[in-house]
Design an enzyme around this catalytic site. Sequence first.
Site, PDB file in Angstrom:
ATOM      1  N   GLY A  80      66.667   9.758  17.707  1.00  0.00           N
ATOM      2  CA  GLY A  80      66.918  11.118  17.248  1.00  0.00           C
ATOM      3  C   GLY A  80      65.743  12.034  17.535  1.00  0.00           C
ATOM      4  O   GLY A  80      65.042  11.879  18.535  1.00  0.00           O
ATOM      5  N   MET A 110      63.174   7.019  18.829  1.00  0.00           N
ATOM      6  CA  MET A 110      62.372   7.201  17.624  1.00  0.00           C
ATOM      7  C   MET A 110      62.586   6.071  16.620  1.00  0.00           C
ATOM      8  O   MET A 110      61.714   5.808  15.781  1.00  0.00           O
ATOM      9  CB  MET A 110      62.703   8.543  16.969  1.00  0.00           C
ATOM     10  CG  MET A 110      62.271   9.751  17.754  1.00  0.00           C
ATOM     11  SD  MET A 110      60.509   9.750  18.199  1.00  0.00           S
ATOM     12  CE  MET A 110      59.754   9.833  16.591  1.00  0.00           C
ATOM     13  N   HIS A 134      61.824   4.976  25.550  1.00  0.00           N
ATOM     14  CA  HIS A 134      61.855   5.839  26.730  1.00  0.00           C
ATOM     15  C   HIS A 134      61.056   7.096  26.427  1.00  0.00           C
ATOM     16  O   HIS A 134      60.649   7.335  25.286  1.00  0.00           O
ATOM     17  CB  HIS A 134      63.296   6.189  27.141  1.00  0.00           C
ATOM     18  CG  HIS A 134      64.049   6.983  26.121  1.00  0.00           C
ATOM     19  ND1 HIS A 134      65.343   7.393  26.301  1.00  0.00           N
ATOM     20  CD2 HIS A 134      63.692   7.449  24.889  1.00  0.00           C
ATOM     21  CE1 HIS A 134      65.761   8.064  25.241  1.00  0.00           C
ATOM     22  NE2 HIS A 134      64.779   8.124  24.374  1.00  0.00           N
TER      23      HIS A 134
END
Length: 214
Positions: A80, A110, A134
């Site tokens: 998110g 996250m 990522h």
Amino acid sequence: MLMPQGVPKVPFLMPEDEDEEDDDLLWSWEELYHALYFSRFLFLFQEIKAEIANQICGLILCLGILNNKDIFMFIHTPGGEIRPGLGIYNSIQLGLADVHTINIGLAASMGSLVLVGGEMSKRMASPHSRIMIHQPKSSESGDDDTKSFSCLHEYLLFESAYETMIEIYKTRTKLPEEEIVRDLDRDRYISAEEALAYGFVDAITEEGGFPQRN
């Protein structure tokens, strides 16, 4: 005592009442997650946005004030927004109780930062769970992580948050910065065994096992 209808509820006894004589016990029906919160179990099972982050941050701090028994946070999230995720991470570090972070499905983006932020030696992954890391792409001014930056100030804020994330990964794993930066350039899926080797978690839960509370 009849089962209430509607929202799932469970019979619950407040922890401070557990030492009372059986005849004095007063059970009540509580919403499922409220009862689990009282038992110090938290759940990050959705996209990380401001509302859920605010709830989890408040629960971590409140439970720590009530007593210093360990808290268990179960994680299964697609990731998110950066700032709410960092807010959860910071609350774990500031709280007065140790937080076990437990990946039971997917800790992506996250979510992986929240997972790695648990108390050192108390971060776990279930055998078939996955981590995905990522380079974050989200705009601080929007909800969609594919939005582009609208101004230089926003870009600089994002760059600062990205550097913070790299530092967190570097500090709390066994990975060198060069490897972290390289892996963040693409979607990198990591198995539970790899997560243990890399230092994202400290243990893999056993089949049929469950972490014991102190």
